[in-house]
Design an enzyme around this catalytic site. Sequence first.
Site, PDB file in Angstrom:
ATOM      1  N   PHE A  12      83.735  81.812  51.916  1.00 14.91           N
ATOM      2  CA  PHE A  12      84.211  81.982  50.845  1.00 14.91           C
ATOM      3  C   PHE A  12      84.407  83.544  50.626  1.00 14.91           C
ATOM      4  CE2 PHE A  12      82.154  83.790  46.611  1.00 14.91           C
ATOM      5  CZ  PHE A  12      83.338  83.657  45.856  1.00 14.91           C
ATOM      6  N   ILE A  13      83.560  84.492  50.814  1.00 17.16           N
ATOM      7  CA  ILE A  13      84.039  85.863  50.576  1.00 17.16           C
ATOM      8  C   ILE A  13      84.972  86.415  51.702  1.00 17.16           C
ATOM      9  CG2 ILE A  13      83.136  88.340  50.560  1.00 17.16           C
ATOM     10  CD1 ILE A  13      80.784  87.199  49.042  1.00 17.16           C
ATOM     11  N   TYR A 142      65.696  85.051  53.563  1.00 16.51           N
ATOM     12  CA  TYR A 142      66.968  85.444  53.358  1.00 16.51           C
ATOM     13  C   TYR A 142      67.022  86.803  52.992  1.00 16.51           C
ATOM     14  CZ  TYR A 142      71.857  86.015  51.498  1.00 16.51           C
ATOM     15  OH  TYR A 142      73.233  86.576  51.076  1.00 16.51           O
ATOM     16  N   ASN A 171      75.813  88.214  41.830  1.00 16.95           N
ATOM     17  CA  ASN A 171      76.369  86.861  42.329  1.00 16.95           C
ATOM     18  C   ASN A 171      77.777  87.113  42.216  1.00 16.95           C
ATOM     19  OD1 ASN A 171      73.469  87.219  40.951  1.00 16.95           O
ATOM     20  ND2 ASN A 171      73.712  84.936  40.849  1.00 16.95           N
ATOM     21  N   VAL A 186      76.156  79.311  40.387  1.00 13.42           N
ATOM     22  CA  VAL A 186      76.029  78.482  39.168  1.00 13.42           C
ATOM     23  C   VAL A 186      77.666  78.379  38.563  1.00 13.42           C
ATOM     24  CG1 VAL A 186      75.745  80.478  37.802  1.00 13.42           C
ATOM     25  CG2 VAL A 186      75.178  78.524  36.947  1.00 13.42           C
ATOM     26  N   ILE A 202      71.859  73.144  31.997  1.00 15.64           N
ATOM     27  CA  ILE A 202      71.306  74.481  32.074  1.00 15.64           C
ATOM     28  C   ILE A 202      69.704  74.331  32.630  1.00 15.64           C
ATOM     29  CG2 ILE A 202      70.619  76.489  30.709  1.00 15.64           C
ATOM     30  CD1 ILE A 202      73.347  76.038  29.482  1.00 15.64           C
ATOM     31  N   ARG A 210      72.472  86.973  34.600  1.00 13.42           N
ATOM     32  CA  ARG A 210      73.195  87.532  35.897  1.00 13.42           C
ATOM     33  C   ARG A 210      74.324  88.477  35.636  1.00 13.42           C
ATOM     34  NH1 ARG A 210      68.826  85.280  36.683  1.00 13.42           N
ATOM     35  NH2 ARG A 210      68.343  83.552  38.218  1.00 13.42           N
TER      36      ARG A 210
END
Length: 310
Positions: A12-13, A142, A171, A186, A202, A210
């Site tokens: 992703f990043i 982690y 996040n 999320v 939720i 966050r």
Amino acid sequence: MSLYLVTGGLGFIGSHLVDSLLAAGHRVRVVDDLSTGRRDRVAGPIDLLIGSVTDAPLINAAVADIDGCFHLAAVASVARSNEEWRETSAVNLGGTVTVFEAVARRQGGPVPVVYMSSAAVYGDIEALPLSESGPTRPLTAYGADKLACELHAHVAGTVHRVPTFGLRPFNVYGPRQDPQSPYSGVISIFADRARRGLDIAIHGDGHQNRDFVYVADAIRFLSSAMQAAGVSAPVANICTGRTSRIRELAEIILRLTGSPSTIHHTSPRTGDIPRSQGSPALALQLLGIRAETALEDGLLRLLQDAGENI
Ligand code: NAD
Ligand code: UD1
């Protein structure tokens, strides 16, 4: 024009970082084991080595002629790190040491390494905003491994003269984040469900908050950190310093998508942290930048790039 190694460059990043390096005219080599990475996330020309960051001969060869390394490869699922403790630690910590050692021993001498730590190093510290000079108390394998990476970065700098910079993202969200796993971020889950007209769940009352960072901002931190890496092994948050409540987030996503989805509340997630907010002060001091994208602007960009979510 420089040659950069990006580990985890099909993630992703990492894939956004690769795009940005190519757009700036650099050459890019990627090491990725395709565990969560996808080849079709990167369209531009790259030198792709399929394999693991734990494979020392592969990494030794991959760093031989580079000008710098961005180390992003990791098992980014926190839940998996607790279920597969030893295996994920071998990647998240062992892979990082493999990269540091390869760079320390390369023939041309060390080059800078920018690596991803995580806000997970803070665990359940309650004094907000979370600051790099404050305590760390990781709650997961982690987070513990990411904190250990920071300690090894000190060894890399003091013993082996490898300049590093560690980043602790909060996040991160944006196009290409996979919404499919229950442990996905999320925003990717809510955006995906809203688009498909499915109900949004939720966990708890939705008052938990966050510090959400748009992926393009995270990429600016990575690029700036390459110039700021040092043997003192600096570490900085990637955060906005602002927070959003989960209920508010769900409502904004429904409004922006015009979705007929409804919101319902389920029981709170075990161990869910009620509040998370980073301090952007040190990053501003060390890198001269802050994560600026307002949540609604980032969400609009994510929703416009729907087709990019691969
Ligand atoms: P991701 O899962 O999309 O990307 C990780 C990439 O690493 C994938 O392409 C995967 O195939 C690759 N990879 C995994 N194990 C590998 C191995 N052994 N050898 C080679 N490649 C391997 O996750 P992401 O969200 O893009 O995360 C990138 C980095 O940022 C990770 O280090 C993660 O811990 C860190 N981070 C992410 C967030 C976030 O909000 N997304 C927050 C804090 C830290
Ligand atoms: C992140 C990690 C998590 C880790 C924690 C501590 C991700 C995706 N998760 O969790 O594994 O333990 O940091 O560092 O990176 N939520 C809902 N409905 C959903 C999904 C989530 O209400 O369908 C809520 C969650 O209960 C939470 C908030 O949204 O309160 C954010 O969840 P998530 O995106 O998983 O991130 P973190 O909780 O910060």
